[in-house]
Design an enzyme around this catalytic site. Structure first.
Site, PDB file in Angstrom:
ATOM      1  N   ASP A  44       0.838  -1.199   0.000  1.00  0.00           N
ATOM      2  CA  ASP A  44       0.000   0.000   0.000  1.00  0.00           C
ATOM      3  C   ASP A  44       0.875   1.253   0.000  1.00  0.00           C
ATOM      4  OD1 ASP A  44       0.842  -0.156   2.630  1.00  0.00           O
ATOM      5  OD2 ASP A  44      -1.169  -0.005   3.516  1.00  0.00           O
ATOM      6  N   SER A  45       2.192   1.053  -0.020  1.00  0.00           N
ATOM      7  CA  SER A  45       3.122   2.155  -0.295  1.00  0.00           C
ATOM      8  C   SER A  45       2.788   2.805  -1.638  1.00  0.00           C
ATOM      9  CB  SER A  45       4.561   1.645  -0.321  1.00  0.00           C
ATOM     10  OG  SER A  45       4.704   0.534  -1.199  1.00  0.00           O
ATOM     11  N   ASP A  83      -0.843  -6.226   0.172  1.00  0.00           N
ATOM     12  CA  ASP A  83      -1.227  -5.517   1.395  1.00  0.00           C
ATOM     13  C   ASP A  83      -2.730  -5.382   1.483  1.00  0.00           C
ATOM     14  OD1 ASP A  83       1.011  -4.946   2.895  1.00  0.00           O
ATOM     15  OD2 ASP A  83       1.394  -3.012   1.925  1.00  0.00           O
ATOM     16  N   LYS A 111      -0.999  -9.352   3.519  1.00  0.00           N
ATOM     17  CA  LYS A 111      -0.217  -8.786   4.630  1.00  0.00           C
ATOM     18  C   LYS A 111      -1.075  -7.815   5.427  1.00  0.00           C
ATOM     19  CE  LYS A 111       3.554  -6.023   3.853  1.00  0.00           C
ATOM     20  NZ  LYS A 111       3.144  -4.722   4.423  1.00  0.00           N
ATOM     21  N   GLU A 113      -1.104  -5.256   9.001  1.00  0.00           N
ATOM     22  CA  GLU A 113      -0.267  -4.555   9.970  1.00  0.00           C
ATOM     23  C   GLU A 113      -0.928  -4.585  11.349  1.00  0.00           C
ATOM     24  OE1 GLU A 113       0.523  -0.544   8.751  1.00  0.00           O
ATOM     25  OE2 GLU A 113       1.206  -1.142   6.757  1.00  0.00           O
ATOM     26  N   GLU A 180       9.523  -3.905  10.188  1.00  0.00           N
ATOM     27  CA  GLU A 180       9.947  -2.645   9.558  1.00  0.00           C
ATOM     28  C   GLU A 180      10.513  -1.704  10.613  1.00  0.00           C
ATOM     29  OE1 GLU A 180       7.122  -0.908   6.864  1.00  0.00           O
ATOM     30  OE2 GLU A 180       8.180   1.013   6.788  1.00  0.00           O
TER      31      GLU A 180
END
Ligand code: KIV
Ligand code: NA
Length: 264
Positions: A44-45, A83, A111, A113, A180
């Site tokens: 999602d960057s 993501d 993924k 978070e 990260e």
């Protein structure tokens, strides 16, 4: 042969480092895959790198599906990790529905978070056939709770909590962990504490794998370059060679070097 979660587990057992890179379109996916990168992350960057937002929060499911399906077409045997965007896994029910859409678009793994609050959701996904990567440490979707993009797990209490959460997420069914921006010694402790392969970014050289945003490793970072980024295009003549150099440097553990690492 196509990379699967078993391939990543074998790397960990043999102590061989593996590489991951982001891609958002078919052309980059093909280049990255053909260079031998094991995992392609549709991060999602893309909200920051492609869309110009100052965080990843505005990224939508529709946008992720579009990019995942593009990457899937260019992929040549890498494992595709996608993501889940901000608040698309706030409840287990939402997570199941949204993860299914990413898998239908071509992802092999999703993924998420977070920390121990995700255990039930990860179990539910895992039990229904969706492999999960749990992203810990500097989780960019939490930028507003962190008050900025800061290295995580710096004091002993925070470090102990992160180790505990990593173990809980693995027990819940997480197949891969991603760390990260955490101090290298903490990342090494977590990597030893779990059986699941651990991918690092800004987490030192002792994790099982490494990941970077592809734009960053080609030296086209806009704004301030993070400490953990290396420009692999600078010493090579093409994007293809830069990605190959990255794969090799990860494999022989010459990347990340001390200068790319947070010590404490
Ligand atoms: O979105 C992303 O690219 C990521 C990596 C930086 C790990 O989550
Ligand atoms: Na991300």
């Amino acid at each position: 042969m196509a990379v699967t979660i078993n391939t990543l587990r074998e790397y960990k057992q043999k102590g061989e480092a593996f590489s991951a890179l982001t891609s958002y379109d078919a052309t980059f996916a093909q280049v990255v895959s053909e260079a031998g990168v094991d995992v392609i992350l549709i991060g999602d960057s893309l909200g920051m790198v492609l869309q110009g937002h100052d965080s990843t929060l505005p990224v939508t499911m529709d946008q992720m599906i579009y990019h995942v399906s593009s990457v899937a077409k260019g992929n040549r045997g890498s494992l595709i990790m996608a993501d889940m965007p901000f608040m698309t896994y706030g409840t287990t029910e939402a997570a199941l529905e949204n993860a299914a859409e990413l898998m239908r678009a071509g992802a092999h793994m999703v993924k998420l978070e977070g920390t121990d609050w995700m255990t039930d959701t990860i179990s539910a996904l895992s039990e229904r056939g969706v492999p999960v990567c749990a992203h810990l440490g500097l989780t960019p979707q939490f930028v507003n709770k962190f008050g900025g993009y800061k290295v995580q797990g710096r004091d002993e209490h925070a470090a102990e909590m992160m180790i505990e959460h990593a173990c809980e997420l693995e027990a819940a069914g997480a197949d891969v962990l991603l760390l990260e921006c955490v101090p290298a010694p903490l990342a090494a402790r977590i990597t030893q504490a779990v059986k699941a392969p651990v991918i690092g970014i800004g987490a030192g050289a002792d994790t099982d794998g490494q990941v970077l945003v592809v734009h960053d490793m080609l030296g086209i970072t806009t704004g301030r370059k993070p400490r953990f980024v290396k420009d692999f295009l600078a010493d090579t003549g093409s994007v293809q060679q830069a990605v190959e150099a990255y794969v090799k440097a990860v494999r022989d553990r010459s990347f990340p070097a001390e200068e790319h690492t947070f010590k404490a």
